[in-house]
Design a protein around this motif. Structure first.
Motif, PDB file in Angstrom:
ATOM      1  N   TYR A 162     -14.454  -1.420  -4.465  1.00 57.86           N
ATOM      2  CA  TYR A 162     -14.689  -2.514  -3.512  1.00 57.86           C
ATOM      3  C   TYR A 162     -15.768  -2.110  -2.508  1.00 57.86           C
ATOM      4  O   TYR A 162     -15.763  -1.027  -1.954  1.00 57.86           O
ATOM      5  CB  TYR A 162     -13.398  -2.850  -2.763  1.00 57.86           C
ATOM      6  CG  TYR A 162     -13.662  -3.457  -1.402  1.00 57.86           C
ATOM      7  CD1 TYR A 162     -14.204  -4.735  -1.306  1.00 57.86           C
ATOM      8  CD2 TYR A 162     -13.427  -2.733  -0.246  1.00 57.86           C
ATOM      9  CE1 TYR A 162     -14.476  -5.280  -0.063  1.00 57.86           C
ATOM     10  CE2 TYR A 162     -13.699  -3.278   0.992  1.00 57.86           C
ATOM     11  CZ  TYR A 162     -14.227  -4.563   1.076  1.00 57.86           C
ATOM     12  OH  TYR A 162     -14.504  -5.092   2.303  1.00 57.86           O
ATOM     13  N   ILE A 184      -3.370  -2.726  -2.238  1.00 62.02           N
ATOM     14  CA  ILE A 184      -4.195  -1.576  -2.610  1.00 62.02           C
ATOM     15  C   ILE A 184      -3.323  -0.665  -3.465  1.00 62.02           C
ATOM     16  O   ILE A 184      -2.339  -0.103  -2.984  1.00 62.02           O
ATOM     17  CB  ILE A 184      -4.705  -0.804  -1.380  1.00 62.02           C
ATOM     18  CG1 ILE A 184      -5.529  -1.708  -0.474  1.00 62.02           C
ATOM     19  CG2 ILE A 184      -5.521   0.407  -1.817  1.00 62.02           C
ATOM     20  CD1 ILE A 184      -6.858  -2.140  -1.042  1.00 62.02           C
ATOM     21  N   GLN A 202      -8.824  -2.650   6.540  1.00 54.59           N
ATOM     22  CA  GLN A 202      -9.515  -3.364   5.456  1.00 54.59           C
ATOM     23  C   GLN A 202      -9.065  -4.820   5.409  1.00 54.59           C
ATOM     24  O   GLN A 202      -9.889  -5.727   5.236  1.00 54.59           O
ATOM     25  CB  GLN A 202      -9.229  -2.684   4.113  1.00 54.59           C
ATOM     26  CG  GLN A 202      -9.919  -1.346   3.927  1.00 54.59           C
ATOM     27  CD  GLN A 202      -9.599  -0.731   2.569  1.00 54.59           C
ATOM     28  OE1 GLN A 202      -8.639  -1.125   1.914  1.00 54.59           O
ATOM     29  NE2 GLN A 202     -10.391   0.232   2.154  1.00 54.59           N
ATOM     30  N   GLN A 234      -6.488   2.734  -5.830  1.00 55.94           N
ATOM     31  CA  GLN A 234      -7.324   2.077  -4.821  1.00 55.94           C
ATOM     32  C   GLN A 234      -7.923   0.760  -5.311  1.00 55.94           C
ATOM     33  O   GLN A 234      -8.926   0.289  -4.781  1.00 55.94           O
ATOM     34  CB  GLN A 234      -8.438   3.011  -4.319  1.00 55.94           C
ATOM     35  CG  GLN A 234      -7.930   4.316  -3.731  1.00 55.94           C
ATOM     36  CD  GLN A 234      -6.918   4.095  -2.613  1.00 55.94           C
ATOM     37  OE1 GLN A 234      -7.189   3.403  -1.653  1.00 55.94           O
ATOM     38  NE2 GLN A 234      -5.733   4.702  -2.743  1.00 55.94           N
ATOM     39  N   ASP A 235      -7.305   0.146  -6.330  1.00 59.06           N
ATOM     40  CA  ASP A 235      -7.717  -1.182  -6.754  1.00 59.06           C
ATOM     41  C   ASP A 235      -7.304  -2.196  -5.697  1.00 59.06           C
ATOM     42  O   ASP A 235      -6.176  -2.165  -5.209  1.00 59.06           O
ATOM     43  CB  ASP A 235      -7.064  -1.557  -8.092  1.00 59.06           C
ATOM     44  CG  ASP A 235      -7.577  -0.685  -9.226  1.00 59.06           C
ATOM     45  OD1 ASP A 235      -8.757  -0.334  -9.202  1.00 59.06           O
ATOM     46  OD2 ASP A 235      -6.774  -0.350 -10.125  1.00 59.06           O
ATOM     47  N   CYS A 236      -8.201  -3.111  -5.371  1.00 62.38           N
ATOM     48  CA  CYS A 236      -7.952  -4.091  -4.328  1.00 62.38           C
ATOM     49  C   CYS A 236      -7.711  -5.462  -4.939  1.00 62.38           C
ATOM     50  O   CYS A 236      -8.572  -5.998  -5.653  1.00 62.38           O
ATOM     51  CB  CYS A 236      -9.151  -4.137  -3.365  1.00 62.38           C
ATOM     52  SG  CYS A 236      -8.948  -5.284  -2.005  1.00 62.38           S
ATOM     53  N   GLY A 245       0.828  -1.199   0.000  1.00 58.23           N
ATOM     54  CA  GLY A 245       0.000   0.000   0.000  1.00 58.23           C
ATOM     55  C   GLY A 245       0.861   1.247   0.000  1.00 58.23           C
ATOM     56  O   GLY A 245       2.087   1.176   0.100  1.00 58.23           O
ATOM     57  N   PHE A 290      -2.086  -8.896   0.065  1.00 61.79           N
ATOM     58  CA  PHE A 290      -3.203  -7.952  -0.003  1.00 61.79           C
ATOM     59  C   PHE A 290      -2.643  -6.647  -0.532  1.00 61.79           C
ATOM     60  O   PHE A 290      -1.712  -6.073   0.045  1.00 61.79           O
ATOM     61  CB  PHE A 290      -3.790  -7.758   1.395  1.00 61.79           C
ATOM     62  CG  PHE A 290      -5.002  -6.876   1.451  1.00 61.79           C
ATOM     63  CD1 PHE A 290      -6.260  -7.367   1.126  1.00 61.79           C
ATOM     64  CD2 PHE A 290      -4.901  -5.547   1.843  1.00 61.79           C
ATOM     65  CE1 PHE A 290      -7.383  -6.564   1.191  1.00 61.79           C
ATOM     66  CE2 PHE A 290      -6.019  -4.731   1.909  1.00 61.79           C
ATOM     67  CZ  PHE A 290      -7.268  -5.244   1.584  1.00 61.79           C
ATOM     68  N   VAL A 350      -5.510   0.617   5.372  1.00 57.82           N
ATOM     69  CA  VAL A 350      -5.316  -0.633   4.636  1.00 57.82           C
ATOM     70  C   VAL A 350      -5.289  -1.826   5.592  1.00 57.82           C
ATOM     71  O   VAL A 350      -5.869  -2.886   5.310  1.00 57.82           O
ATOM     72  CB  VAL A 350      -4.024  -0.565   3.797  1.00 57.82           C
ATOM     73  CG1 VAL A 350      -3.732  -1.912   3.145  1.00 57.82           C
ATOM     74  CG2 VAL A 350      -4.144   0.516   2.727  1.00 57.82           C
TER      75      VAL A 350
END
Length: 262
Positions: free
Chosen positions: A208, A186, A166, A190-192, A155, A184, A163
């Motif tokens: 999301y 981001i 989340q 802000q694409d997850c 992130g 994980f 983050v």
């Protein structure tokens, strides 16, 4: 004959300057003497030989820290004695140790220093050279002290708390599927993106939301879980559906015949 007598006017009393001056001088000397005594007394109390610290009591649960590292960090402060030690300086010195999350320091009469330590609890790796705690705090201990098998979070700097929050929420929601997040991410937009311990990638996208995660949960539980070895990626970035990328780019027979009710 009457002799003229000169009538002299009453003379004004002269001010008593001398007694007042002596009084001022006396008070000044007293204050100087008092200040000198205070200075001497302060030096006497601050002399570490008068009241040396005989014991440093360090309390806390340690997995990655050791007490000797803390003792080494504060050795110069402890040498100043019970009254001479600066507690703020002790806190600053110990907080330089990356595994320390919180610390409380106090004197215990007549010769002890008590230190209460809370260690950082790592949630995941942050990038390649840092960790992020369960509180969303990024810290960078030596690489050799990193715990094994931690998930990896990618992130932007400054987004650690958001983050990490989340990450914890999604991991909690997917527990019933037996999936564990190993990566994980981001991105800048802000694409997850998520990679699970079985190798499947999940794309939740920029928008999301809870609905997409619930939909994935239902799809995976009803259909995909039984055929996870065929699946490379699941993309949930569709308003009314989802897409699957298969290993070897071949659609398995079961997928052509599958019926899904979500």
């Amino acid at each position: 004959m009457l002799k003229n007598k000169k009538i002299r006017g009453a003379s004004r009393p002269k001010p008593l300057l001398r007694p007042i001056l002596l009084q001022v001088i006396g008070q000044g000397l007293f204050l100087l003497s008092l200040a000198g005594l205070i200075i001497l007394g302060t030096k006497w109390f601050l002399d570490p030989k008068r009241l040396p610290l005989q014991e440093v009591n360090i309390e806390g649960e340690f997995k990655h820290l050791n007490k000797q590292d803390i003792n080494d960090a504060i050795a110069s402060d402890v040498a100043k004695g019970f009254f001479g030690i600066d507690l703020k300086s002790v806190q600053a010195a110990t907080k330089k140790l990356p595994w320390i999350a919180q610390i409380k320091v106090r004197r215990v009469w007549p010769d002890q220093l008590k230190i209460q330590v809370k260690e950082q609890i790592p949630l995941a790796r942050w990038g390649e050279r840092s960790l992020v705690s369960i509180d969303g705090i990024r810290f960078s201990p030596p690489l050799e002290s990193f715990p094994q098998n931690l998930p990896k979070i990618i992130g932007n700097t400054g987004s650690e708390q958001r983050v990490a929050s989340q990450f914890k929420a999604i991991q909690q929601q997917l527990q019933g599927l037996g999936l564990r997040i190993v990566e994980f991410s981001i991105g800048d937009r802000q694409d997850c993106y998520i990679i699970f311990n079985n190798g499947i990638e999940l794309v939740l996208g920029r928008a999301y939301n809870q609905q997409r995660l619930v939909k994935f949960y239902q799809i995976y539980l009803q259909l995909l879980q039984q055929h996870q070895e065929d699946i490379q990626k699941v993309d949930m970035r569709y308003a009314n559906g989802f897409s699957v990328i298969w290993h070897n780019n071949e659609i398995p027979t079961w997928a052509r015949e599958a019926v899904l009710d979500v």
